[in-house]
Design a protein around this motif. Sequence first.
Motif, PDB file in Angstrom:
ATOM      1  N   ASP A 110       5.511  -2.173  -5.056  1.00 23.63           N
ATOM      2  CA  ASP A 110       5.410  -1.116  -4.059  1.00 23.63           C
ATOM      3  C   ASP A 110       4.631   0.076  -4.598  1.00 23.63           C
ATOM      4  OD1 ASP A 110       8.835  -0.827  -4.803  1.00 23.63           O
ATOM      5  OD2 ASP A 110       7.275   0.504  -5.596  1.00 23.63           O
ATOM      6  N   VAL A 119       6.476   2.608  -0.460  1.00 27.93           N
ATOM      7  CA  VAL A 119       5.742   1.745   0.458  1.00 27.93           C
ATOM      8  C   VAL A 119       5.563   0.380  -0.197  1.00 27.93           C
ATOM      9  CG1 VAL A 119       3.646   1.467   1.808  1.00 27.93           C
ATOM     10  CG2 VAL A 119       4.472   3.761   1.275  1.00 27.93           C
ATOM     11  N   ARG A 153       4.204  -4.464   3.043  1.00 34.04           N
ATOM     12  CA  ARG A 153       4.226  -3.779   4.337  1.00 34.04           C
ATOM     13  C   ARG A 153       2.948  -3.035   4.623  1.00 34.04           C
ATOM     14  NH1 ARG A 153       7.630  -6.682   6.928  1.00 34.04           N
ATOM     15  NH2 ARG A 153       9.836  -6.287   6.519  1.00 34.04           N
ATOM     16  N   ILE A 154       2.004  -3.062   3.700  1.00 28.87           N
ATOM     17  CA  ILE A 154       0.750  -2.346   3.934  1.00 28.87           C
ATOM     18  C   ILE A 154      -0.143  -3.217   4.795  1.00 28.87           C
ATOM     19  CG2 ILE A 154      -1.286  -1.351   2.859  1.00 28.87           C
ATOM     20  CD1 ILE A 154       0.370  -0.724   0.436  1.00 28.87           C
ATOM     21  N   GLN A 155      -0.505  -2.712   5.964  1.00 28.04           N
ATOM     22  CA  GLN A 155      -1.356  -3.472   6.865  1.00 28.04           C
ATOM     23  C   GLN A 155      -2.798  -3.433   6.371  1.00 28.04           C
ATOM     24  OE1 GLN A 155      -0.170  -4.976   9.823  1.00 28.04           O
ATOM     25  NE2 GLN A 155       1.867  -4.467   9.094  1.00 28.04           N
ATOM     26  N   THR A 212       0.837   1.432   7.522  1.00 36.46           N
ATOM     27  CA  THR A 212       1.917   0.463   7.699  1.00 36.46           C
ATOM     28  C   THR A 212       2.233   0.354   9.180  1.00 36.46           C
ATOM     29  OG1 THR A 212       3.718   2.050   7.620  1.00 36.46           O
ATOM     30  CG2 THR A 212       2.880   1.243   5.512  1.00 36.46           C
ATOM     31  N   ALA A 266      -1.508  -6.417  -1.105  1.00 37.92           N
ATOM     32  CA  ALA A 266      -0.857  -6.292   0.198  1.00 37.92           C
ATOM     33  C   ALA A 266      -0.559  -7.666   0.756  1.00 37.92           C
ATOM     34  CB  ALA A 266      -1.752  -5.509   1.159  1.00 37.92           C
ATOM     35  N   ASP A 291       1.794  -9.949   8.170  1.00 34.20           N
ATOM     36  CA  ASP A 291       1.449  -9.104   9.312  1.00 34.20           C
ATOM     37  C   ASP A 291       2.336  -9.379  10.502  1.00 34.20           C
ATOM     38  OD1 ASP A 291      -1.475 -11.028  10.368  1.00 34.20           O
ATOM     39  OD2 ASP A 291       0.551 -11.583   9.836  1.00 34.20           O
ATOM     40  N   GLN A 331      10.261  -1.117   6.785  1.00 32.70           N
ATOM     41  CA  GLN A 331       8.862  -0.877   6.468  1.00 32.70           C
ATOM     42  C   GLN A 331       8.767   0.032   5.250  1.00 32.70           C
ATOM     43  OE1 GLN A 331       5.879  -1.934   8.071  1.00 32.70           O
ATOM     44  NE2 GLN A 331       7.205  -3.408   9.065  1.00 32.70           N
ATOM     45  N   THR A 332       9.000   1.322   5.448  1.00 39.23           N
ATOM     46  CA  THR A 332       8.936   2.261   4.331  1.00 39.23           C
ATOM     47  C   THR A 332      10.245   3.040   4.243  1.00 39.23           C
ATOM     48  OG1 THR A 332       7.938   3.915   5.773  1.00 39.23           O
ATOM     49  CG2 THR A 332       6.439   2.564   4.506  1.00 39.23           C
TER      50      THR A 332
END
Lengths: 176, 531
Positions: free
Chosen positions: A98, A113, A117-119, A141, A170, A174, B454-455
Amino acid sequence: MSDPGVVPAGTAAGRERDDAELRRLHPRVVRAWRVTGLLWLPIVGAGVLALATLLADEVMPWWLAPAEAVALGAALLLALVGPPLRYRAWRFAVRQTDVFLRRGVLVHVTSIVPHARIQHVDTQRGPLARWLGLADLVLFTAGTRGAVLTIPGLAAAEAEALRDRLAALAGLDDAV
Amino acid sequence: MPSEAPTAGPYDARRKLHPATVLFAALDAARAFFVPALLAAFGIGGGTGTTGLWLVVLVAVPSVLSAAGKYLTFRYRLAPDELIIDSGVIARRHRVIPLRRLQNIDVKQTAVERLVGVAELRVETASGGRETEAVLNVLAADDAEALRSELIARRHRLTGARDADVDAASPADAERYAAPGVPLVRLAPRDLVIAGATANEAGLLAAGLASLLELVGELPIQLPEPDVDPSALTTGRALMLAAAAVLALILLFVVVGWLVSIAGTLVRYWGFGLERAGDELRKEYGLLARHTGSVPLERVQAVRLEESLLRRAFGLAALKIETAGLRLGRGAGGRRGGAEAFVPITRTAAAPELVAAVLPEARGVRLAGLERVHPRARRRAAVRYSLPILLGAAGLAALVDPGWLLLLGLLPLAWLLAEAHYRSLGWARRPGLLLARAGVLTRVTWIVPLRKLQTLHVRATPFQRRHGLATLIADTAAGGADVARVIDLDRAVAARLLRELNDEARAIRAYAGSSLASRSSTASTSSEVLR
C-alpha cells in the motif's frame, strides 16, 4: 519497508520512528507554494476593497487602509510561513502492499491506499511545477471521500518513477 | 467464465424507442421550457388570454420538436458483450457500455406509463457519473422487461458469476433469471403505516409545511387580519395568546406532516417485496410508479442500519445498502448517491439475518454490543454543543439586550444532547467487518465488509487533538455522500485500528485473489462463490 507499528503508534516516540522511515516531498515545493501564496495577495487586496465599497458610505472609508494592511499582512504571513509547515507535515511511503500518506497542518490526516485499490495513477504538472522541475502524483481510487489522493511537489523524475512502479503494482482488481 | 457468444438475436440490429417517447419526452422537456416560456410570454404581454396562449405555444412547440428529435435519432443495440447507444440531435453521442460492468438494471413505470403500456429502462455501472449510464425512455413494457432479462443473462455469462443451480451458461439463462428467488421480506400495508409514522422525515415535513405557510403570506390573498391592538401586545395576556396560537399551529403541522409521511410511505413502498435470486437482490415496490430493481450482490459496498428516534423506541429499524456507482436523484424518490432502500422497516432483531443475506461475513454476527468511544469524547461533545449557546448568549446580550442571557438556560439541554451524542458513538470489529455507529436523531450503524474497503484514513482536527481524539474513516466505493466513520476515537486506538484493519483487508484480498486464480485454472464447476 517494515510496517511502522512496533512502537505504539500515536505516541511521540512512535511518530518519530515513523518519520524516520517516511519520505518527504521535494524541498523546492516550498518555493512553489510560496509563489502561489503570494499570488493571492492582489486578490485579497481587491476583495477587501470590494467589501469596503459594499459596506461603507463613502468610496474610501477611513478604515480601508488599516483593513488592507491587516488583510495583506495576514495573507503575506500565511504565504511565507505556511509552506514550510506544510512541507514538514507531509510524509509518505510506498510500502509493499500500500501507499502510506500523512499530511496536514491544521487537520492531520493519515491515509492508507492499498495498491490493489488504485484504479490508475496520473502525474500532473502545472506551469509553475514545470518551471521548478516538480510534479504531482495523483492516485485515483474508486472511493467516495478519499477517492483522489495527491502527493504534491515531487521531483519530476521521482514522480514518473513512482507512477510506473505504482502502475505495475496496482491490482487489476477493477471489479468493485 | 465467458462462454460461446449468443446467436444472432433481435437485439443485434439497431432499435428505436417506442413511439410514445414523443409524448413522454415532450412532457419532460416541457418542464425545462416552462420557466423561460413563462418569462417570454409575459414579456410579449397583451392580456391574460394572449399570454396564456403564447405560454402554451412556447412550451409545446419546442417540447414536441425536441421529443420528436429524440425519437427519430435515438438508437440502441446489443453487441455480444456491450450495450451501444447512439443519441443526440445536434451533438451525436456514441456510448458503449461493457455488459460486465453493469451494476443496476432497473425498469421503472409511472402510472401514466403503465396506462400507455410503456416503461423506462435504466442501467448503471460502477464508475458512476453520467458517462457510463444509459436510460432508455420509453420502451414498450414487454420490451423493457425482455431487454432487462437479456442484459442480466448476458452479464452473468460474462462475469462468470455462478448460481449454485447453474452449471454452465445456456440460452435458458434468461428464463432462469426471470424465475423467482428466495423471498426475504414482504411488507404489508400495516408495516408501511408504521414505517411512515416513525420516520424522522415526518418532522421535516412539518417544517416544510411551516415554510409553505410563509409563502402563502406572499400571495395576493387577503387573509383576515386579527383584531389586535398593537399596544396591547406588550401585555402578558396577549403574549400568552400569541404563544398558544403558535403552539397550536405547530401541533397542526406536526399532525399533518405525520399523516403525509404515512401516506407517502404507503404510496412509495406499496407491496414491497425483496428476494434473493442467485447472486443478486431483487426488489419491487410502488403504488403509482411500480419499481423493479436488481442489484448484484457483488456491487454491495456496505449496509446501513438506520434507527430514527421513534423506531429506536419500538425496536424497529430501516436498512439501506450502499452500492457502487451514483444514482441520480430523478426517478424512484430522491435517493442520494449510492444508497438504496434495502428494507424500509423491520424489527431490529431481524436485521442481522437480513444483513447476512447481503454480506456473507455477517452470518451469525452480533450487530449489537458496540464499544463506546473514549470518554474524552464526552468532553468534546459537551464543548461543541455548549459553545454556540455561550457565544450566542454572550454576543446577543452584549449587542442587543441583556435579556438574551436567558439563553443560557438552554445549557442543560445542550449537555443532554452532548451525552446522547456521546452514547450514540460506537464501533466494533467482527471477522471481516467493521461496524461504525453515530447519530442522535437517526442512529446510523455502518456495516462495512473489509473486502470492499477502498482507503482508510485517520483524521484529527485541532479540537480533536486537544482532547487526544481522532476520527477513523473507512472509504468504500459507495456513491453516496456519506462514508463510514468512527468519530472521536482515542488517538492511539485510531492508529491501531488503521493498521489492523489495513492488515485484515489485505489478507482478505490476498485470499480472494488466490482462490480466484485457482478457480480460473480448473474446469468450471459450480463452486462456492467467494464474496
